[in-house]
Write a protein that holds these residues in place. Structure first.
Motif, PDB file in Angstrom:
ATOM      1  N   MET A   1     113.050 -27.779 -46.382  1.00  0.00           N
ATOM      2  CA  MET A   1     113.812 -27.176 -45.287  1.00  0.00           C
ATOM      3  C   MET A   1     113.006 -27.157 -43.995  1.00  0.00           C
ATOM      4  SD  MET A   1     115.435 -23.335 -44.955  1.00  0.00           S
ATOM      5  CE  MET A   1     113.869 -22.480 -44.815  1.00  0.00           C
ATOM      6  N   TRP A   2     111.752 -26.710 -44.071  1.00  0.00           N
ATOM      7  CA  TRP A   2     110.963 -26.533 -42.855  1.00  0.00           C
ATOM      8  C   TRP A   2     110.603 -27.855 -42.207  1.00  0.00           C
ATOM      9  CZ3 TRP A   2     111.364 -22.177 -40.550  1.00  0.00           C
ATOM     10  CH2 TRP A   2     111.627 -21.024 -41.289  1.00  0.00           C
ATOM     11  N   ALA A   3     110.416 -28.893 -43.009  1.00  0.00           N
ATOM     12  CA  ALA A   3     110.141 -30.208 -42.440  1.00  0.00           C
ATOM     13  C   ALA A   3     111.331 -30.693 -41.620  1.00  0.00           C
ATOM     14  CB  ALA A   3     109.814 -31.206 -43.555  1.00  0.00           C
ATOM     15  N   SER A   4     112.559 -30.451 -42.138  1.00  0.00           N
ATOM     16  CA  SER A   4     113.760 -30.859 -41.412  1.00  0.00           C
ATOM     17  C   SER A   4     113.930 -30.044 -40.133  1.00  0.00           C
ATOM     18  CB  SER A   4     114.987 -30.689 -42.307  1.00  0.00           C
ATOM     19  OG  SER A   4     116.172 -31.032 -41.610  1.00  0.00           O
ATOM     20  N   ILE A   5     113.675 -28.730 -40.204  1.00  0.00           N
ATOM     21  CA  ILE A   5     113.765 -27.878 -39.020  1.00  0.00           C
ATOM     22  C   ILE A   5     112.763 -28.336 -37.968  1.00  0.00           C
ATOM     23  CG2 ILE A   5     113.296 -25.542 -38.168  1.00  0.00           C
ATOM     24  CD1 ILE A   5     114.636 -24.479 -40.696  1.00  0.00           C
ATOM     25  N   SER A   6     111.536 -28.647 -38.389  1.00  0.00           N
ATOM     26  CA  SER A   6     110.522 -29.129 -37.459  1.00  0.00           C
ATOM     27  C   SER A   6     110.958 -30.418 -36.781  1.00  0.00           C
ATOM     28  CB  SER A   6     109.201 -29.347 -38.200  1.00  0.00           C
ATOM     29  OG  SER A   6     108.235 -29.911 -37.343  1.00  0.00           O
ATOM     30  N   GLU A   7     111.560 -31.307 -37.565  1.00  0.00           N
ATOM     31  CA  GLU A   7     112.012 -32.582 -37.015  1.00  0.00           C
ATOM     32  C   GLU A   7     113.136 -32.387 -36.003  1.00  0.00           C
ATOM     33  OE1 GLU A   7     114.072 -36.776 -38.579  1.00  0.00           O
ATOM     34  OE2 GLU A   7     113.253 -35.321 -40.017  1.00  0.00           O
ATOM     35  N   GLN A   8     114.097 -31.529 -36.325  1.00  0.00           N
ATOM     36  CA  GLN A   8     115.218 -31.312 -35.403  1.00  0.00           C
ATOM     37  C   GLN A   8     114.783 -30.568 -34.144  1.00  0.00           C
ATOM     38  OE1 GLN A   8     119.122 -30.314 -37.292  1.00  0.00           O
ATOM     39  NE2 GLN A   8     118.021 -30.487 -39.241  1.00  0.00           N
ATOM     40  N   LEU A   9     113.847 -29.628 -34.291  1.00  0.00           N
ATOM     41  CA  LEU A   9     113.320 -28.933 -33.115  1.00  0.00           C
ATOM     42  C   LEU A   9     112.539 -29.902 -32.238  1.00  0.00           C
ATOM     43  CD1 LEU A   9     112.834 -26.406 -31.460  1.00  0.00           C
ATOM     44  CD2 LEU A   9     110.953 -25.802 -33.018  1.00  0.00           C
ATOM     45  N   THR A  10     111.794 -30.793 -32.837  1.00  0.00           N
ATOM     46  CA  THR A  10     111.072 -31.826 -32.088  1.00  0.00           C
ATOM     47  C   THR A  10     112.031 -32.655 -31.248  1.00  0.00           C
ATOM     48  OG1 THR A  10     109.210 -31.993 -33.632  1.00  0.00           O
ATOM     49  CG2 THR A  10     109.745 -33.964 -32.341  1.00  0.00           C
ATOM     50  N   GLN A  11     113.156 -33.043 -31.845  1.00  0.00           N
ATOM     51  CA  GLN A  11     114.146 -33.833 -31.108  1.00  0.00           C
ATOM     52  C   GLN A  11     114.751 -33.039 -29.962  1.00  0.00           C
ATOM     53  OE1 GLN A  11     116.911 -35.057 -34.146  1.00  0.00           O
ATOM     54  NE2 GLN A  11     115.562 -36.666 -34.945  1.00  0.00           N
ATOM     55  N   ALA A  12     115.009 -31.745 -30.193  1.00  0.00           N
ATOM     56  CA  ALA A  12     115.605 -30.905 -29.141  1.00  0.00           C
ATOM     57  C   ALA A  12     114.639 -30.682 -27.987  1.00  0.00           C
ATOM     58  CB  ALA A  12     116.041 -29.572 -29.738  1.00  0.00           C
ATOM     59  N   LEU A  13     113.351 -30.516 -28.303  1.00  0.00           N
ATOM     60  CA  LEU A  13     112.360 -30.227 -27.272  1.00  0.00           C
ATOM     61  C   LEU A  13     111.897 -31.479 -26.545  1.00  0.00           C
ATOM     62  CD1 LEU A  13     110.123 -27.645 -29.181  1.00  0.00           C
ATOM     63  CD2 LEU A  13     111.817 -27.152 -27.408  1.00  0.00           C
ATOM     64  N   GLY A  14     111.970 -32.616 -27.224  1.00  0.00           N
ATOM     65  CA  GLY A  14     111.484 -33.855 -26.627  1.00  0.00           C
ATOM     66  C   GLY A  14     109.999 -34.077 -26.824  1.00  0.00           C
ATOM     67  N   HIS A  15     109.385 -33.245 -27.652  1.00  0.00           N
ATOM     68  CA  HIS A  15     107.968 -33.431 -27.995  1.00  0.00           C
ATOM     69  C   HIS A  15     107.723 -32.857 -29.378  1.00  0.00           C
ATOM     70  CE1 HIS A  15     107.029 -29.157 -27.342  1.00  0.00           C
ATOM     71  NE2 HIS A  15     107.756 -29.238 -26.236  1.00  0.00           N
ATOM     72  N   ALA A  16     106.673 -33.302 -29.999  1.00  0.00           N
ATOM     73  CA  ALA A  16     106.403 -32.909 -31.375  1.00  0.00           C
ATOM     74  C   ALA A  16     106.180 -31.406 -31.503  1.00  0.00           C
ATOM     75  CB  ALA A  16     105.182 -33.667 -31.908  1.00  0.00           C
ATOM     76  N   PHE A  17     106.742 -30.825 -32.568  1.00  0.00           N
ATOM     77  CA  PHE A  17     106.520 -29.412 -32.851  1.00  0.00           C
ATOM     78  C   PHE A  17     106.232 -29.250 -34.340  1.00  0.00           C
ATOM     79  CE2 PHE A  17     107.221 -24.966 -33.604  1.00  0.00           C
ATOM     80  CZ  PHE A  17     106.798 -24.345 -32.438  1.00  0.00           C
ATOM     81  N   PRO A  18     105.014 -29.501 -34.750  1.00  0.00           N
ATOM     82  CA  PRO A  18     104.657 -29.247 -36.148  1.00  0.00           C
ATOM     83  C   PRO A  18     104.549 -27.745 -36.393  1.00  0.00           C
ATOM     84  CG  PRO A  18     102.719 -29.894 -34.896  1.00  0.00           C
ATOM     85  CD  PRO A  18     103.894 -30.041 -33.966  1.00  0.00           C
ATOM     86  N   ILE A  19     105.146 -27.276 -37.473  1.00  0.00           N
ATOM     87  CA  ILE A  19     105.106 -25.845 -37.787  1.00  0.00           C
ATOM     88  C   ILE A  19     103.797 -25.536 -38.510  1.00  0.00           C
ATOM     89  CG2 ILE A  19     106.238 -23.942 -39.016  1.00  0.00           C
ATOM     90  CD1 ILE A  19     108.884 -25.443 -38.689  1.00  0.00           C
ATOM     91  N   LYS A  20     102.897 -24.893 -37.796  1.00  0.00           N
ATOM     92  CA  LYS A  20     101.590 -24.554 -38.356  1.00  0.00           C
ATOM     93  C   LYS A  20     101.529 -23.114 -38.862  1.00  0.00           C
ATOM     94  CE  LYS A  20      99.059 -27.886 -35.483  1.00  0.00           C
ATOM     95  NZ  LYS A  20      97.955 -28.047 -34.498  1.00  0.00           N
ATOM     96  N   GLU A  21     102.381 -22.266 -38.305  1.00  0.00           N
ATOM     97  CA  GLU A  21     102.412 -20.863 -38.723  1.00  0.00           C
ATOM     98  C   GLU A  21     103.861 -20.445 -38.905  1.00  0.00           C
ATOM     99  OE1 GLU A  21     100.359 -18.534 -35.815  1.00  0.00           O
ATOM    100  OE2 GLU A  21      98.619 -19.869 -35.760  1.00  0.00           O
ATOM    101  N   LYS A  22     104.117 -19.619 -39.897  1.00  0.00           N
ATOM    102  CA  LYS A  22     105.470 -19.115 -40.172  1.00  0.00           C
ATOM    103  C   LYS A  22     105.353 -17.699 -40.704  1.00  0.00           C
ATOM    104  CE  LYS A  22     107.498 -20.963 -43.721  1.00  0.00           C
ATOM    105  NZ  LYS A  22     107.492 -19.878 -44.754  1.00  0.00           N
ATOM    106  N   GLN A  23     106.070 -16.769 -40.050  1.00  0.00           N
ATOM    107  CA  GLN A  23     105.989 -15.361 -40.420  1.00  0.00           C
ATOM    108  C   GLN A  23     107.386 -14.761 -40.500  1.00  0.00           C
ATOM    109  OE1 GLN A  23     104.104 -12.939 -37.451  1.00  0.00           O
ATOM    110  NE2 GLN A  23     104.139 -11.077 -38.679  1.00  0.00           N
ATOM    111  N   ALA A  24     107.709 -14.115 -41.607  1.00  0.00           N
ATOM    112  CA  ALA A  24     109.000 -13.424 -41.731  1.00  0.00           C
ATOM    113  C   ALA A  24     108.992 -12.184 -40.851  1.00  0.00           C
ATOM    114  CB  ALA A  24     109.256 -13.043 -43.179  1.00  0.00           C
ATOM    115  N   ILE A  25     110.077 -11.955 -40.122  1.00  0.00           N
ATOM    116  CA  ILE A  25     110.200 -10.782 -39.258  1.00  0.00           C
ATOM    117  C   ILE A  25     111.531 -10.108 -39.522  1.00  0.00           C
ATOM    118  CG2 ILE A  25     108.678 -11.677 -37.461  1.00  0.00           C
ATOM    119  CD1 ILE A  25     111.119 -12.528 -35.872  1.00  0.00           C
ATOM    120  N   ASP A  26     111.661  -8.864 -39.068  1.00  0.00           N
ATOM    121  CA  ASP A  26     112.891  -8.113 -39.263  1.00  0.00           C
ATOM    122  C   ASP A  26     113.980  -8.682 -38.371  1.00  0.00           C
ATOM    123  OD1 ASP A  26     114.695  -6.171 -40.081  1.00  0.00           O
ATOM    124  OD2 ASP A  26     114.093  -4.783 -38.503  1.00  0.00           O
TER     125      ASP A  26
END
Length: 289
Positions: A1-26
């Motif tokens: 899931m997270w690899a796909s989210i990273s890929e789609q966010l990269t496309q939306a931003l126009g630059h690479a966005f590798p997810i290096k940190e992930k934290q659950a929040i309220d």
């Protein structure tokens, strides 16, 4: 899931966005919410089952529409989409705390009044149906406010409850009563936040902020009524609003009608004490002059 989210966010931003940190929040009780980072920038990701995409698309639309008014602050919606197993929406990360300060509360009141004054829409409704919480919310364009609210808000919720074997009142007669109660009220169609309770507002270090809208064009009093429903906003908020656009005396008679919509929705979603609250409001509205 997270690899796909990273890929789609990269496309939306126009630059690479590798997810290096992930934290659950309220983030409430509907979605799982995370803060993701590439080590430099961060975003908020809301995740749910794959069939939840329409809710996220509706949220993205409301946030975008509100941001275009340049009145209230909302997080920018970056992208909504799906992976093979989940739906998601990615939002600008604007860390905030509960709305408490007098200055931010006053400012939010003023901003909401300016939102309600914005635009020149002639009808009530919205371009698309959306959702109030997890419940579908119809928004068919309608010329008359009393017809819109009675049919597409109160009547709709009562029908949903009836389908769950929770018939609180004779629907046709009560919808006719709501129409009668609102028949002499012709408010300027205002773009509403639509789900304005304490859990959907906060403050950043510099300004107030609003979240999770369910926008449509309606009576501005619907937003104000909800601010008094699940824990009243700070007094400074109302001072700020009234400094821009005071309410008229009729609001106090309509408030119960507008809040009944949300109580019926909570009754539909959660049952419990909301059923008793709905019965009390229905009785109050029925007996009021």
């Amino acid at each position: 899931m997270w690899a796909s989210i990273s890929e789609q966010l990269t496309q939306a931003l126009g630059h690479a966005f590798p997810i290096k940190e992930k934290q659950a929040i309220d983030g409430g009780n509907i979605s799982h919410v995370y803060r993701i980072s590439n080590g430099l920038d961060s975003y908020v990701v809301k995740v749910n089952t794959r069939d939840f995409l329409p809710q996220y698309q509706a949220e993205e639309d409301s946030l975008t529409r509100l941001s275009h008014t340049h009145t209230i602050m909302v997080p920018k919606a970056i992208i909504s989409g799906q992976t093979k197993s989940h739906a998601f929406i990615i939002l600008e990360d604007l860390p905030s705390s509960p709305l408490q300060s007098e200055s931010c509360s006053y400012q939010l009141g003023q901003q909401l009044a300016k939102l309600h004054q914005w635009g020149e829409q002639k009808q009530y409704g919205y371009d698309d149906d959306n959702f109030i919480g997890a419940t579908p919310q119809p928004n068919v364009w309608t010329n008359k406010w009393h017809q819109f609210f009675a049919e597409q808000r109160i009547g709709w919720q009562l029908q949903l409850l009836k389908e769950k074997n929770m018939a609180l009142v004779e629907i046709e007669a009560f919808v006719a009563l709501i129409k009668e109660r609102l028949s002499h009220h012709h408010p300027k169609p205002a773009l509403l936040h639509g789900d304005l309770w304490r859990g959907n507002v906060g403050q950043t270090p510099s300004a107030p902020i609003c979240y999770d809208p369910a926008s449509y064009w309606g009576d501005r009093e619907c937003d104000l009524a909800m601010t008094e429903l699940f824990g009243e906003f700070p007094a400074a908020f109302y001072d700020g609003y009234h400094s821009i656009w005071p309410l008229d005396d009729g609001y106090w008679h309509r408030k119960a009608i507008y809040n009944l919509y949300h109580i019926l929705n909570h009754c539909y979603l959660f049952g419990g004490d909301y059923l008793n609250h709905a019965i009390v409001l229905i009785d109050e509205i029925t007996k009021s002059e």
